[in-house]
Design a protein around this motif. Structure first.
Motif, short mmCIF file in Angstrom:
data_model
loop_
_atom_site.label_atom_id
_atom_site.label_comp_id
_atom_site.label_asym_id
_atom_site.label_seq_id
_atom_site.Cartn_x
_atom_site.Cartn_y
_atom_site.Cartn_z
N TYR A 137 0.84 -1.21 -0.04
CA TYR A 137 -0.04 -0.09 0.00
C TYR A 137 0.99 1.07 -0.06
O TYR A 137 2.12 1.29 0.35
N GLN A 162 -0.89 2.38 -6.16
CA GLN A 162 -1.18 2.84 -4.69
C GLN A 162 -1.54 1.37 -4.00
O GLN A 162 -1.60 1.28 -2.92
N HIS A 163 -1.70 0.25 -4.87
CA HIS A 163 -1.91 -1.08 -4.13
C HIS A 163 -1.81 -1.83 -5.23
O HIS A 163 -1.76 -2.11 -6.34
N ASP A 177 -3.53 -1.66 -8.61
CA ASP A 177 -4.49 -0.41 -8.57
C ASP A 177 -3.85 0.71 -8.50
O ASP A 177 -2.95 1.00 -7.51
N THR A 179 -5.50 3.87 -7.97
CA THR A 179 -6.07 4.47 -6.92
C THR A 179 -6.68 3.60 -6.15
O THR A 179 -7.29 2.43 -6.48
N PHE A 180 -6.50 3.88 -4.81
CA PHE A 180 -6.93 2.68 -3.93
C PHE A 180 -6.75 3.29 -2.38
O PHE A 180 -6.06 4.24 -1.97
N ASP A 181 -7.97 3.09 -1.66
CA ASP A 181 -8.19 3.56 -0.12
C ASP A 181 -7.35 2.58 0.84
O ASP A 181 -8.00 1.51 1.11
N ALA A 182 -6.21 2.78 0.93
CA ALA A 182 -5.57 1.72 1.63
C ALA A 182 -5.80 1.91 3.19
O ALA A 182 -6.03 2.83 3.69
N PRO A 183 -5.86 0.78 4.08
CA PRO A 183 -5.86 0.64 5.24
C PRO A 183 -4.93 1.39 6.18
O PRO A 183 -3.68 1.29 5.47
N GLU A 184 -5.17 2.11 7.12
CA GLU A 184 -3.94 2.69 7.92
C GLU A 184 -3.40 1.66 8.66
O GLU A 184 -4.05 0.78 9.35
#
Length: 191
Positions: A137, A162-163, A177, A179-184
């Motif tokens: 990530y 991003q992933h 990916d 664009t990706f909403d990565a976990p913190e």
């Protein structure tokens, strides 16, 4: 020496145990080793080195420091953390391993290299060693040669992502990916 064997078993379980018994006792060394009775953890400091052989799966783990809770089945490793196994090298600055969930969360200059086909760098990663899948990530950079396999529908589109989801055993990229909403990923303090 008994404490070293307990630590060795704990580290062996975290990195390479596949549910079988009678694996070789790992070779463990560190500059300083002791049991912290107040926190209930084993502490390894300075040039931590664990060489394990579990039924032919040989791996070497090194770090500046490691703290192992055998009761909670967790390990915190910091400073130049590195796992080497055959043609694979995985390194980072901090790692948090939980063998109940069979996961390792790693942060800080993550570098993964499979000498056969890929090199991946990222900010963070989560490795599920039961499934042999790594999710990278953040700012992820991929260098792949023609030997790497791609899952259906996955195509290489440059080197920055991003992933990236990667199967270590199959040497296969499962997802790329942009664009990706990565976990913190936050490494918790030793409990």
């Amino acid at each position: 020496m008994k404490a070293l064997k307990v630590i060795g078993l704990a580290l062996l379980m975290m990195f390479v145990v596949q549910g079988r018994t009678s694996a070789e006792m790992p070779d463990i060394s560190a500059g300083e080793t002791y049991f912290d009775i107040f926190r209930g953890v084993y502490v390894l400091k300075g040039n931590v080195h664990v060489a394990a052989n579990n039924h032919g799966f040989k791996a070497i783990v090194t770090a500046d420091e490691a703290i192992v809770s055998v009761v909670k089945q967790k390990c915190w490793a910091t400073g130049n953390v590195k796992l080497t196994q055959d043609d694979i090298t995985f390194s980072c600055e901090r790692a948090y391993l939980q063998w109940q969930t069979k996961t390792a969360e790693v942060t800080g200059e993550v570098v993964f290299e499979n000498k056969k086909s890929v090199a991946i760098t990222s900010d963070t990663a989560i490795f599920n060693w039961k499934e042999k899948i790594v999710d990278f990530y953040g700012k992820v950079n991929l260098k792949a040669d023609k030997k790497v396999k791609l899952a259906d529908g996955v195509t290489l589109d440059g080197e920055e992502y991003q992933h990236i989801k990667y199967n270590v055993v199959e040497d296969k990229i499962l997802a790329l990916d942009k664009t990706f909403d990565a976990p913190e990923i936050v490494i918790p303090e030793v409990q």
